[in-house]
Design a protein around this motif. Structure first.
Motif, PDB file in Angstrom:
ATOM      1  N   ASP A   1       0.801  -1.224   0.000  1.00 16.52           N
ATOM      2  CA  ASP A   1       0.000   0.000   0.000  1.00 16.52           C
ATOM      3  C   ASP A   1       0.835   1.276   0.000  1.00 16.52           C
ATOM      4  N   HIS A   2       2.110   1.190   0.390  1.00 10.16           N
ATOM      5  CA  HIS A   2       2.856   2.426   0.601  1.00 10.16           C
ATOM      6  C   HIS A   2       4.246   2.454  -0.024  1.00 10.16           C
ATOM      7  N   SER A   3       4.863   1.320  -0.300  1.00  8.92           N
ATOM      8  CA  SER A   3       6.250   1.314  -0.772  1.00  8.92           C
ATOM      9  C   SER A   3       6.379   1.971  -2.137  1.00  8.92           C
ATOM     10  N   VAL A   4       7.442   2.712  -2.298  1.00  5.25           N
ATOM     11  CA  VAL A   4       7.738   3.390  -3.561  1.00  5.25           C
ATOM     12  C   VAL A   4       8.557   2.490  -4.468  1.00  5.25           C
TER      13      VAL A   4
ATOM     14  N   ARG B   1       3.932   7.112  -7.138  1.00  4.93           N
ATOM     15  CA  ARG B   1       4.176   7.368  -5.720  1.00  4.93           C
ATOM     16  C   ARG B   1       5.433   8.214  -5.534  1.00  4.93           C
TER      17      ARG B   1
ATOM     18  N   ASP C   1       4.410  11.761  -6.217  1.00  6.22           N
ATOM     19  CA  ASP C   1       3.549  12.276  -5.148  1.00  6.22           C
ATOM     20  C   ASP C   1       4.365  12.610  -3.896  1.00  6.22           C
ATOM     21  N   GLY C   2       5.395  11.814  -3.613  1.00  3.26           N
ATOM     22  CA  GLY C   2       6.216  12.041  -2.430  1.00  3.26           C
ATOM     23  C   GLY C   2       7.410  12.941  -2.671  1.00  3.26           C
TER      24      GLY C   2
ATOM     25  N   TYR D   1      10.274  12.448  -4.128  1.00  4.28           N
ATOM     26  CA  TYR D   1      11.468  11.767  -3.622  1.00  4.28           C
ATOM     27  C   TYR D   1      12.758  12.229  -4.287  1.00  4.28           C
TER      28      TYR D   1
ATOM     29  N   ASN E   1      12.149   0.776   4.193  1.00  2.40           N
ATOM     30  CA  ASN E   1      10.782   1.069   3.750  1.00  2.40           C
ATOM     31  C   ASN E   1      10.506   0.571   2.336  1.00  2.40           C
TER      32      ASN E   1
END
Length: 282
Positions: free
Chosen positions: A122-125, A173, A176-177, A179, A211
Motif C-alpha cells: 500500500d505504501h512502498s515506492v 508514488r 507524489d512524495g 522523492y 521502507n
C-alpha cells in the motif's frame, strides 16, 4: 536503463537477455536515458542493432547533477549518468507509472514480467532485494554516525543494504512524495560535510532503506564484478538465479577481452553482441 559509450556493450547484452527470456517480448517498452551529447549516436546504435525494439530515449543534462556529485571511492561511480536514476520520475512521461530499473552490467535468465509484477503493497515506492547481513553502518562515515541529528534518520526503520542496480519503482508514488528532492537534499548535505563514500547508492539508502518492498534474492545475484578496488572473481550466492549482476570493478567484457575471464563471465558471453573481431576469429 542508462546508455553510454563506455558501458554500451553491457547494455546491449542486457537488452538481448531481457528479450530472449521474455514470454512476450512485444509487450516490453524500453526506456533509455543517455547524456545529451551521446543521445543521437546511441539512438542510432540501438535502432540498428534491435530494429524491432520498442523503446524511447530520454536526454539527461549532466549539468543538472554535476555540481552535486562528491568524489567517491572509484572514479567510474562519479559519472553524472549514474545519478540519472534519481530523476526518472521527471524524465519519463507522467503516463509511465511503474518501471523496472536495470543497470548495464547484468543479464537476465528469467522472464522480466515476473520481476515487474512484484507487489509494492500500500505504501512502498520501490522494491529490491535486501541484504540485511551486510554491514549497513559501513556505507556511512563516522561523521554521520556521530551526529545524532543524522543517525536518527534510521530510527524506527529496519534499514538494510539494497543494490540500486535492480529496482521496481512506482513512479506515481515517487512523484507524489517528491522523492527526487529528498535525494538531492542528502547530496547537498554531502557537499557540505562528508557523510558517505560510495557514489549514488547512499542517498537511496538514506531515503528508502527499511521502507522498501521485498524481492527474492534470485533477482539480483550481485557482486560478480568483485569489490570496488580490485575486482576479483566471486562465486554466486546460494540459491536460484534469475538475474546475474556484475556490480563492482570487474566487468565481464573487459576481462574477456584481456583473456583473463572469471569463471562466471562465461555466463555473460552468449549475450555479447559487440565482441571484438579477435574473439570472433578465435
Amino acid at each position: 536503463m542508462t546508455l553510454d559509450a563506455a558501458y554500451l556493450r553491457g547494455s546491449m547484452a542486457a537488452i538481448l537477455s531481457v528479450l530472449q527470456h521474455s514470454s512476450c517480448p512485444d509487450n516490453i517498452l524500453f526506456h533509455f536515458v543517455a547524456s545529451s551529447c551521446d543521445a543521437d549516436n546511441l539512438n542510432i546504435t540501438i535502432s540498428t542493432s534491435f530494429p524491432y525494439l520498442t523503446f524511447r530515449l530520454y536526454r539527461f543534462d549532466d549539468g543538472a547533477v554535476s555540481g552535486l556529485i562528491s568524489t567517491s571511492i572509484r572514479a567510474a561511480l562519479d559519472c553524472p549518468l549514474n545519478y540519472a536514476r534519481n530523476y526518472l520520475a521527471e524524465l519519463l512521461p507522467t503516463c509511465v507509472r511503474r518501471v523496472v530499473y536495470l543497470d548495464s552490467d547484468l543479464v537476465l535468465v528469467d522472464d522480466i514480467a515476473k520481476l515487474a509484477a512484484t507487489p509494492l503493497g500500500d505504501h512502498s515506492v520501490l522494491a529490491a532485494p535486501e541484504y540485511c547481513n551486510a554491514n549497513f553502518s559501513s556505507y556511512f562515515t563516522p561523521t554521520f554516525w556521530s551526529n545524532p541529528s543524522l543517525s536518527l534518520t534510521f530510527a524506527g526503520r529496519n534499514a538494510c543494504y539494497f543494490n540500486t542496480g535492480v529496482m521496481v519503482i512506482d513512479l506515481e508514488r515517487w512523484r507524489d512524495g517528491d522523492y527526487t528532492t529528498k535525494i538531492v537534499e542528502w547530496m547537498e548535505l554531502q557537499k557540505r560535510m562528508r557523510i558517505y563514500e560510495l557514489g549514488s547508492l547512499p542517498p537511496f539508502l538514506l531515503v528508502f532503506a527499511g521502507n522498501i518492498a521485498p524481492v527474492d534474492h534470485r533477482w539480483n545475484q550481485h557482486g560478480l564484478g568483485g569489490d570496488n578496488f580490485r575486482g576479483l572473481c566471486r562465486d554466486l550466492h546460494a540459491g536460484p538465479v534469475s538475474l546475474l549482476h556484475w556490480s563492482g570493478k570487474g566487468k565481464p567484457w573487459v576481462r574477456l577481452d584481456a583473456n583473463r575471464p572469471c569463471p562466471l563471465d562465461v555466463l555473460w558471453s552468449p549475450y555479447d553482441l559487440l565482441r571484438t573481431p579477435y574473439l570472433l576469429d578465435s
